[in-house]
Design an enzyme around this catalytic site. Structure first.
Site, PDB file in Angstrom:
ATOM      1  N   HIS A  76       0.004 -16.291 -43.737  1.00  0.00           N
ATOM      2  CA  HIS A  76       1.323 -15.679 -43.613  1.00  0.00           C
ATOM      3  C   HIS A  76       2.002 -16.219 -42.358  1.00  0.00           C
ATOM      4  CE1 HIS A  76       0.818 -11.880 -46.342  1.00  0.00           C
ATOM      5  NE2 HIS A  76       0.379 -12.993 -46.912  1.00  0.00           N
ATOM      6  N   TYR A 203       6.838  -3.978 -42.656  1.00  0.00           N
ATOM      7  CA  TYR A 203       6.666  -2.839 -41.755  1.00  0.00           C
ATOM      8  C   TYR A 203       7.987  -2.091 -41.755  1.00  0.00           C
ATOM      9  CZ  TYR A 203       2.362  -4.929 -39.890  1.00  0.00           C
ATOM     10  OH  TYR A 203       1.104  -5.436 -39.737  1.00  0.00           O
ATOM     11  N   PRO A 292      -4.127   0.707 -36.060  1.00  0.00           N
ATOM     12  CA  PRO A 292      -4.082  -0.477 -36.909  1.00  0.00           C
ATOM     13  C   PRO A 292      -2.722  -1.164 -36.958  1.00  0.00           C
ATOM     14  CG  PRO A 292      -3.995   1.494 -38.261  1.00  0.00           C
ATOM     15  CD  PRO A 292      -4.227   1.954 -36.852  1.00  0.00           C
ATOM     16  N   LYS A 296      -4.959  -5.601 -34.391  1.00  0.00           N
ATOM     17  CA  LYS A 296      -5.714  -6.195 -33.295  1.00  0.00           C
ATOM     18  C   LYS A 296      -7.214  -5.916 -33.352  1.00  0.00           C
ATOM     19  CE  LYS A 296      -3.014  -8.251 -32.458  1.00  0.00           C
ATOM     20  NZ  LYS A 296      -2.867  -9.694 -32.283  1.00  0.00           N
ATOM     21  N   TYR A 384       1.345 -10.605 -32.169  1.00  0.00           N
ATOM     22  CA  TYR A 384       0.806 -10.393 -33.519  1.00  0.00           C
ATOM     23  C   TYR A 384      -0.109 -11.543 -33.919  1.00  0.00           C
ATOM     24  CZ  TYR A 384       0.949  -8.517 -38.317  1.00  0.00           C
ATOM     25  OH  TYR A 384       0.616  -7.972 -39.524  1.00  0.00           O
TER      26      TYR A 384
END
Length: 391
Positions: A76, A203, A292, A296, A384
């Site tokens: 991704h 998200y 979550p 990480k 991220y």
């Protein structure tokens, strides 16, 4: 009668951290014994999410063809932040030149177990650690799969035995010895039979709370929505679950299918007061846990392992303790950066139970700042995808 096993490094816990550590030690010519109280089937069949940083995938590459992260996992190059009914893509490739791979943790474990057993690793399932005696020759006091007493004498012991770590008490003096935060919400997660609703993860921040549209495969999807930590998973019909998810992702039509698993995931942050004492050290969830939201958890464990493997190599091969002495401070720098990012992502996207109109408008202002600012997008993308290992 107690059976005694001798090795250079005893590793308590056959999760990603413990197994990868045994691999890196083996590459350096250092033998180890890995134990876990669970069966192999239980380890490999417990379904858990997994978003792998690029650095994690590169380290998993070193186990060879057994690693399927690149072949089975999905690369991704971005995520979508959705709020006020509009999606805003964070382009990882364009922003930081890196990517992540969607590859569940239980698949990583299958790969690592297969690779370690093929390499002749002494890997013992069903062995329960009851305590650790620290010292120049530390010992793991355990019971084997049949309940017989077992001691593993080593030059060093590593606790990679999860959030309910037995090793933690040896290092910190208490099984709960650490910095702790519990959040006032949880995730209600589902697994369903359906095609992906989006090419990349969504998200979503909405007035009704957070939702995450994730993936597992071309036919199985994982989705979550914010809920009360005490929510009963049986309290919703399938129709109610889909309604709850859909209203939190306005502007995207979710592809629905039969729901075959549901669970509630609580949000906690924890960092042990100490990461090493004498000849015992902690890695992974034994040392820290994160919410979550920032993906990480496993990545932070792998970063610990990379540092500790180098430190143990210097200690056991050259008698040099400098890297080991530096391990707690070096690891802590990344741990607290990850804690901040995980807290920030959680605060950015979730609606607190006591949120006021001011809180909600401030939150939307922060979301706009992130997506409209080059620096905001860059921070999210860098954190991220994972900081360089020397950062």
């Amino acid at each position: 009668m107690t059976t005694t096993v001798r090795t250079r490094v005893a590793i308590v816990g056959a999760g990603p951290a413990g197994l990868l550590l045994s691999h890196l030690l083996d590459q350096a010519g250092i033998d180890s014994v890995v134990i876990d109280q669970r069966s192999r089937d239980e380890i490999e069949s417990t379904i858990r999410a997994g978003i792998l940083e690029q650095g994690t995938v590169e380290l998993l590459d070193t186990i060879g063809e057994a690693s399927r992260a690149r072949t089975v996992g999905h690369r991704h190059d971005g995520i979508e932040l959705r709020f006020e009914g509009e999606g805003h893509r964070i382009d990882f490739a364009a922003t930081v030149g890196r990517a992540v791979w969607l590859y569940p943790q239980h698949e990583v474990l299958k790969d690592l177990i297969a690779a370690r057993l093929a390499a002749g690793q002494d890997l013992r399932f069903g062995v329960t650690a009851e305590g650790i005696e620290n010292g120049e020759r530390p010992r793991v006091i355990a019971r084997d799969a049949e309940g017989n007493p077992l001691e593993i004498e080593a030059e060093f012991v590593v606790g990679s035995d999860g959030s309910r770590s037995v090793a933690r008490a040896t290092v910190t003096g208490s099984s709960t010895g650490g910095y702790f935060r519990e959040y006032p919400f949880a995730w209600f997660g589902i697994l369903c039979e359906a095609p992906p609703s989006s090419e990349e993860l969504i998200y979503s921040n909405s007035p009704d709370g957070f939702a995450l549209v994730s993936q597992r495969s071309d036919t199985v999807q994982r989705m979550y929505f914010q809920c009360d930590p005490e929510t009963d998973t049986a309290a919703f019909s399938e129709e109610q679950l889909w309604d709850e998810l859909q209203k939190r992702v306005p502007g995207t039509t979710l592809k629905q299918g039969p729901i075959f698993q549901r669970d509630v995931l609580r949000f906690r942050s924890f960092v042990a007061h100490e990461l090493r004492r004498g000849r015992v050290a902690l890695v992974g969830d034994a040392a820290h846990t994160v919410p979550p939201t920032g993906a990480k958890g496993m990545n932070l464990a792998i970063a610990d392992v990379r540092l500790l493997a180098a430190a143990l190599g210097a200690l056991l091969l050259d008698g040099d303790e400098r890297l080991l002495d530096a391990y707690p401070e070096t690891a802590s720098r990344r741990i607290w950066k990850a804690q901040h990012f995980s807290w920030w992502m959680t605060s950015l996207l979730h609606v607190a139970p006591d949120a006021t109109d001011f809180d909600r408008r401030r939150q939307l202002g922060e979301l706009r700042t992130v997506v409209e600012s080059e620096h905001g997008r860059a921070y999210l993308a860098e954190a991220y995808c994972g900081w360089p290992f020397d950062a």
